[in-house]
Scaffold this active site. Structure first.
Site, short mmCIF file in Angstrom:
data_model
loop_
_atom_site.label_atom_id
_atom_site.label_comp_id
_atom_site.label_asym_id
_atom_site.label_seq_id
_atom_site.Cartn_x
_atom_site.Cartn_y
_atom_site.Cartn_z
N ASN A 385 0.85 -1.20 0.00
CA ASN A 385 0.00 0.00 0.00
C ASN A 385 0.88 1.24 0.00
OD1 ASN A 385 -2.57 -1.28 0.06
ND2 ASN A 385 -2.19 -1.82 2.19
N HIS A 386 1.80 1.27 -0.94
CA HIS A 386 2.77 2.37 -1.04
C HIS A 386 2.71 3.01 -2.43
CE1 HIS A 386 5.33 0.13 2.23
NE2 HIS A 386 4.24 0.67 2.72
#
Length: 478
Positions: A385-386
């Site tokens: 989730n970057h």
């Protein structure tokens, strides 16, 4: 919750791409102005500070296996770092986190809730921004749905989009800012032809390896653990278990001052039992733990597009992961490092058994070979989730740039973007702390551009409206 900033070279590279003011020496003070590090005597004041709104600490509990994994890392020739945000940026460490007394501190909890009663602040819950109102190439407000009702908020000075690497480009596209061919294809009126909106989208990519070990599930959620947490904010519920451990390592394709592999660990979290009964133990043959090797300097880039002009429709995201062969090579190196840790003598007492999920597409390859892993990671890709980069910051001559170095959208006055989407290249670790730093930089630019008075700091407007004079005095004398 892991407090990782990225590496100095990440930001120096941003500056080299044509973004003055974003080198390491420029961004470090903006990291520090937010920070209230409860371990300042341990990590020192060269890179850390106290007095900010964001509490940074280490969890008050960790499972014993953490120390064995650290011993395995030493056995394999890796160092142990007291602070991966300090001078020693490679090796393994029990990371600091954005938490306070074992309780998570989100960006909203740190920066928004303490000032929620301010008269000049209104917070709209259950609201979704659907369009930036633009008049004569100037942002003057937004449209948003709240509880099913379409509403409008007008802006006297600026509109700042801060929706992240997915929602910020989506909002710009819905507002007519983006590639004209795409906007016309989805029947959105073109306000500004800006080809880079939604482009340059990229992410860290991982693959999770899991093992069964000869340890029972002793630390799952039970009444004793719950009572200890509620009463004292201690025990297994006051941590993320093995997830507080991380490793930052260079592959063969980078330099030691710019590590491009991060290892994430999982297991020993205080989780509910499979029966749903508080206090029940999981009924299995042992506990599972995991290591997720992650490639943190992706060369593969994707994009984001509107599915339609319906503002509530989800966008179309093309990750394009592992399209660059180098990304695959680095990820496989990370997998080999993880396997070597599991096969160390320090971990032998756990009798680690690798859990292999049979994948028919990969059955033609020798198990655990490089070709096998190359197949497996394509079948079972783990995007983090970057996400970043979809409203790229860059100079005017960069055809893919969406915002300038002061985060202003090209061609539209009084509109900025301030979130991970502006990163020209994602930082080489977790993106939460860098995103907060971007917010601090945006605040400094806004105050400077509008001539807002306040504490002067390094000859500029302070990077936060909540800057404390005592904190400034530390910087002035540093």
């Amino acid at each position: 919750m892991m407090y990782k900033r990225g590496h100095a070279k990440d930001f120096d590279n941003w500056e080299a791409m044509g973004n003055p003011g974003w080198g390491w020496r420029d961004v470090l003070p903006h990291f520090m102005c937010s920070e209230n590090n409860t371990e300042i005597n341990r990590v020192g004041r060269k890179y850390h500070s106290t007095g900010g709104l964001l509490t940074v600490e280490r969890f008050p509990w960790k499972p014993a296996i953490v120390d064995d994994i650290l011993a395995a890392a030493v056995e394999r020739g890796y160092s142990i770092s007291e602070d991966l945000n300090g001078d020693q940026i490679t090796g393994f460490s029990v990371a600091q986190t954005t938490s306070k007394n074992g309780v998570r501190v989100s960006s909203a909890g740190a920066f928004l809730r303490p000032v929620r009663e301010r008269r000049n602040l209104q917070i709209a819950l259950n609201a979704t921004a659907t369009k930036i109102i633009i008049e004569n190439q100037k942002a003057v407000g937004i449209q948003f749905y709240q509880n099913g009702e379409l509403r409008v908020a007008r802006a006297t000075k600026e509109v700042i989009a801060s929706g992240g690497a997915v929602n910020s480009p989506q909002l710009l596209l819905l507002s007519g800012i983006g590639p004209k061919e795409h906007l016309r294809a989805v029947n959105v009126t073109v306000v500004k032809d800006l080809p880079g909106v939604g482009e340059n989208l990229h992410n860290h990519v991982s693959h999770t390896l899991s093992w069964t070990i000869n340890q029972p599930n002793l630390y799952d959620l039970n009444w004793a653990a719950a009572t200890e947490y509620i009463a004292f904010h201690k025990g297994p519920m006051a941590s993320t278990g093995l997830s507080q451990l991380t490793g930052m390592l260079p592959s063969l394709y980078t330099t030691p001052d710019h590590p491009d592999i991060q290892l994430f660990f999982g297991g020993y979290q205080a989780a509910c039992a499979t029966t749903g009964e508080v206090g029940a133990l999981m009924n299995d043959n042992g506990r599972s733990i995991s290591i997720s090797p992650t490639m943190t300097q992706p060369r593969s880039k994707g994009n984001l597009r509107l599915a339609s002009n319906d503002p509530l429709a989800k966008p179309i995201i093309w990750g394009n992961y592992l399209s660059d062969p180098m990304d695959m090579e680095i990820l496989i190196q990370g997998i080999e490092i993880a396997l070597s840790l599991a096969n160390s003598s320090a971990m032998a007492k756990y009798n680690m058994t690798l859990n292999i999920n049979p994948l028919p597409a990969c059955s033609v390859y020798t198990p655990l070979s490089k070709d096998y892993w190359a197949c497996v990671v394509r079948q079972d890709t783990g995007p983090e989730n970057h996400q970043a980069g979809s409203c790229k910051m860059g100079p005017p001559h960069d055809p893919m740039a969406v915002v300038d170095n002061r985060l202003r959208v090209y061609g539209i006055r009084n509109l900025r973007v301030a979130d991970a989407s502006i990163m020209p290249q994602v930082t080489s670790s977790n993106t939460a702390a860098p995103s907060m730093m971007i917010g601090e930089k945006a605040a400094a630019y806004i105050k400077s551009d509008w001539g807002v008075g306040g504490t002067q700091w390094y000859g500029k407007a302070s990077p936060s409206p909540l800057w404390k004079n005592s904190h400034y005095n530390h910087w002035k004398n540093h």
